[in-house]
Write a protein that holds these residues in place. Structure first.
Motif, short mmCIF file in Angstrom:
data_model
loop_
_atom_site.label_atom_id
_atom_site.label_comp_id
_atom_site.label_asym_id
_atom_site.label_seq_id
_atom_site.Cartn_x
_atom_site.Cartn_y
_atom_site.Cartn_z
N LEU A 44 6.08 -2.37 16.83
CA LEU A 44 5.70 -1.65 18.05
C LEU A 44 4.17 -1.53 18.11
O LEU A 44 3.55 -1.68 19.16
N ASP A 45 3.56 -1.29 16.95
CA ASP A 45 2.09 -1.21 16.88
C ASP A 45 1.44 -2.54 17.24
O ASP A 45 0.40 -2.57 17.89
N ILE A 46 2.05 -3.62 16.79
CA ILE A 46 1.49 -4.95 17.12
C ILE A 46 1.52 -5.15 18.63
O ILE A 46 0.54 -5.57 19.24
N VAL A 47 2.65 -4.78 19.23
CA VAL A 47 2.79 -4.91 20.69
C VAL A 47 1.74 -4.05 21.41
O VAL A 47 1.08 -4.51 22.35
N MET A 48 1.58 -2.83 20.93
CA MET A 48 0.60 -1.91 21.54
C MET A 48 -0.82 -2.47 21.44
O MET A 48 -1.61 -2.37 22.37
N GLU A 49 -1.14 -3.04 20.27
CA GLU A 49 -2.50 -3.57 20.07
C GLU A 49 -2.75 -4.81 20.94
O GLU A 49 -3.85 -5.01 21.42
N LEU A 50 -1.70 -5.61 21.12
CA LEU A 50 -1.85 -6.79 21.99
C LEU A 50 -2.19 -6.32 23.40
O LEU A 50 -3.03 -6.92 24.08
N ARG A 51 -1.56 -5.25 23.82
CA ARG A 51 -1.82 -4.71 25.15
C ARG A 51 -3.23 -4.12 25.21
O ARG A 51 -4.02 -4.41 26.10
N LYS A 52 -3.55 -3.29 24.18
CA LYS A 52 -4.81 -2.56 24.20
C LYS A 52 -6.02 -3.50 24.06
O LYS A 52 -6.98 -3.40 24.80
N GLN A 53 -5.93 -4.39 23.05
CA GLN A 53 -7.10 -5.23 22.75
C GLN A 53 -7.20 -6.44 23.67
O GLN A 53 -8.29 -6.93 23.95
N HIS A 54 -6.04 -6.98 24.10
CA HIS A 54 -6.08 -8.26 24.79
C HIS A 54 -5.41 -8.25 26.16
O HIS A 54 -5.36 -9.28 26.83
N GLY A 55 -4.88 -7.12 26.56
CA GLY A 55 -4.23 -7.04 27.86
C GLY A 55 -2.97 -7.88 27.96
O GLY A 55 -2.55 -8.28 29.05
N ILE A 56 -2.35 -8.20 26.81
CA ILE A 56 -1.12 -9.01 26.81
C ILE A 56 0.09 -8.08 26.76
O ILE A 56 0.18 -7.23 25.88
N GLU A 57 1.00 -8.26 27.70
CA GLU A 57 2.21 -7.43 27.72
C GLU A 57 3.37 -8.19 27.07
O GLU A 57 3.63 -9.34 27.40
N VAL A 58 4.04 -7.54 26.15
CA VAL A 58 5.25 -8.14 25.56
C VAL A 58 6.44 -7.23 25.91
O VAL A 58 6.53 -6.12 25.36
N PRO A 59 7.32 -7.65 26.81
CA PRO A 59 8.46 -6.80 27.13
C PRO A 59 9.42 -6.68 25.94
O PRO A 59 9.47 -7.57 25.09
N GLU A 60 10.15 -5.56 25.92
CA GLU A 60 10.99 -5.27 24.76
C GLU A 60 11.96 -6.41 24.45
O GLU A 60 12.23 -6.71 23.28
N ALA A 61 12.45 -7.07 25.49
CA ALA A 61 13.42 -8.15 25.30
C ALA A 61 12.83 -9.32 24.51
O ALA A 61 13.55 -10.11 23.91
N ASP A 62 11.50 -9.41 24.48
CA ASP A 62 10.84 -10.55 23.81
C ASP A 62 10.33 -10.22 22.41
O ASP A 62 9.68 -11.05 21.78
N TYR A 63 10.63 -9.02 21.92
CA TYR A 63 10.07 -8.62 20.62
C TYR A 63 10.42 -9.63 19.51
O TYR A 63 9.62 -9.86 18.61
N GLN A 64 11.62 -10.21 19.59
CA GLN A 64 12.01 -11.12 18.50
C GLN A 64 11.14 -12.38 18.47
O GLN A 64 11.11 -13.09 17.47
#
Lengths: 86, 477
Positions: A44-64
């Motif tokens: 979850l932290d990796i996803v948050m950092e991708l959003r915060k640092q790089h503006g990349i959104e990863v929807p929950e369905a794509d976590y795998q």
């Protein structure tokens, strides 16, 4: 951005969120979870950092898609490049 | 209705800058949430703080950081905690303990950060019980103490099924109760598992500078993040309407609103702040804390080890049956905890400048509070002597004259001190006897964290704040 650069972005994030983990010899084709002591909250932290640092959104369905460095690169590189093109 | 200015609207309002509140603030700050952290006292840390007197800094609360594991230990609470707060193990500056002991009449069990020592001690002192002890250990290891929904279970009941010797049961319960139980006589099995892992399977450590090293570290992390902090300002009241807290009135007169309010000040204490509605917890017998503590601190101009006092912590009890309950008297000196902050393996064989002996015993809050000022001082002095005398029975012998010669300072805190500085009802250290594991309240946007969620010790408190921040701040979007 190349796939190698993308992998480095992910490694940098892992270094940020898990300063005590050794990320120098990560195997790109093996699940991160099997090489590092990462749990679902850390992903979850990796996803948050991708959003915060790089503006990349990863929807929950794509976590795998973030399971290994290779799969991260496969999934994220186009997203980075799309963003640059805009 | 008049729209409030943006500056009075927060994503999160956290009440209390103790370990749980600060950890939650850091976690939420990482993800750019707008956080307001309130602390009624002038100093951060809550129950784990410090104070200055006669030019000395004294730790409050902290005998040891429990849950200690070396850097890189997989799946341990400490590792998880560091990860979540993005603090490296080295930054925490923890030095492991020497050895500790449970001392009962005629029986001693030593333990250290290596579980094999406790196992061999149980085999030595309770040879008939060792197989059952090992099976209990396996049960503890595989138990999911983080399940927030599980049923309440009695630790004594489960222990009496697992072990046969009541003395061994009491000797195991003694340190676990002293380091984290708000309940008299028994523990919830969840708490037992948390504490067994924290003390026996993991271990004790301490930063060389004491607890302020950890609170300062958290403070520095908070400063790097969008966390607004107000000191010397508590909450006056929480205004409830239609199942949620609409407005929060601060002691400084400001009115703020928050999508989520995380209270770390205790369940009954929080309930007491809610107005315009039926309080969700009344102060009744079951929920009011009955256990409080006194602690004496003796300062010496030499190291305890010079007197052969080389252990880190000694949990003592002089009775056939260990009684963990509110004493009728001001203090119950029959059992307690001895701590030597000097006796940790500090780097480069550093030693603290002075020697410290700290002794903790159970105390009766109501009786301490009822004392007039002059009698209060007298009773403090009297019980100081009494507690030191009681504790010394369990340490290598030493002449009174030798102590007098080397003692350069003393201090003592009582249940009155605890309530004065922390606001916890009844001088409580481990919160209310009944824990609310999922932190839920009848109000949609009011959540509890900290000791009343049932996670204990410094590591537990911080994990509690983190888990609530994750649950309510990050996962829900």
């Amino acid at each position: 951005m190349t796939k190698e650069e993308c992998k480095q972005v992910v490694i940098d994030i892992i270094n940020d969120i898990a300063p005590d983990e050794d990320t120098t010899d990560l195997k790109p084709d093996v699940r991160l979870r099997d090489q590092l002591d990462l749990d679902s909250m850390d992903f979850l932290d990796i996803v948050m950092e991708l959003r915060k640092q790089h503006g990349i959104e990863v929807p929950e369905a794509d976590y795998q898609q973030l399971a290994s460095l290779d799969s991260c690169a496969e999934y994220l590189t186009p997203k980075f490049n799309e963003k640059k093109a805009v | 209705m008049v729209r409030r200015p943006r500056e009075d609207q927060y994503d999160f309002l956290i009440i209390g800058a103790g370990m749980a509140g600060m950890a939650a603030a850091i976690r939420l700050g990482h993800f750019g949430k707008k956080v307001l952290l309130l602390e009624r006292h002038a100093i951060i840390g809550g129950l784990n703080s410090f104070y200055k007197q006669d030019g000395r800094k004294y730790d409050v609360g902290l005998h040891a950081v429990t849950n200690y594991v070396p850097a890189g230990t997989k799946r341990a609470p400490l590792t998880k905690l560091l990860r979540q707060l993005r603090i490296s193990h080295a930054d925490l500056g923890l030095s492991p303990q020497n050895v500790s002991r449970v001392a009962f009449p005629g029986h001693d069990l030593r333990f250290s950060n290596d579980f094999a020592l406790l196992e061999s001690e149980v085999a030595r002192v309770f040879p008939k019980e060792i197989d059952r002890f090992r099976s209990l250990t396996e049960k503890v290891k595989s138990f999911d103490e983080l399940d927030l929904q599980g049923p309440k279970l009695s630790a004594r009941k489960i222990l009496s099924e697992e072990l046969h010797d009541p003395l061994l049961i009491d000797m195991l319960l003694c340190p676990l109760m002293y380091y984290g139980s708000a309940k008299e006589g028994d523990m919830d099995f969840y708490q037992f598992v948390i504490m067994f892992k924290a003390l026996f399977l993991e271990g004790f450590a301490r930063p060389f500078e004491g607890v302020r090293h950890i609170t300062q570290l958290l403070l520095r992390r908070m400063r790097e993040l969008p966390v607004e902090r107000i000191m010397n300002c508590g909450v006056q009241s929480l205004r409830a309407e239609e199942g949620e807290i609409k407005e929060v009135l601060l002691e400084n007169g400001r009115v703020v609103r928050a999508d989520c309010i995380l209270s770390t000040i205790g369940s009954v204490e929080t309930a007491a702040l809610v107005e315009n509605d039926v309080p969700f917890l009344r102060q009744n017998d079951e929920e009011t804390p009955r256990l409080s503590f006194v602690e004496t601190i003796s300062v010496f101009d030499q190291q305890p080890v010079d007197w052969g006092w080389d252990e880190t912590i000694v949990f003592f009890n002089d009775q056939e049956e260990f009684a963990y309950e509110q004493p009728d008297n001001l203090v119950d000196p029959r059992s307690g905890v001895i701590c030597f902050p000097n006796n940790y393996q500090y780097p480069d064989e550093k030693t603290l400048a002075e020697g410290f002996l700290r002794i903790t015993c159970l105390a009766n809050y109501d009786r301490w509070i009822a004392l007039p000022e002059d009698i209060y001082k007298e009773e403090k002095a009297r019980w100081f002597e009494e507690m030191v005398r009681s504790a010394r029975r369990f340490l290598p012998p030493l002449a009174d004259a030798e102590i007098e010669k080397h003692q350069v300072g003393t201090d003592m805190f009582t249940p009155r001190t605890i309530t004065k500085y922390t606001g916890h009802l009844g001088g409580a250290v481990y919160g209310a006897p009944e824990k609310i594991r999922d932190g839920k309240t009848p109000y949609r946007n009011l959540v509890l964290a900290g000791t009343d969620q049932g996670f204990l010790g410094i590591t537990g408190s911080m994990l509690s704040g983190i888990s609530m921040a994750n649950l309510h701040g990050l996962q829900s979007g």
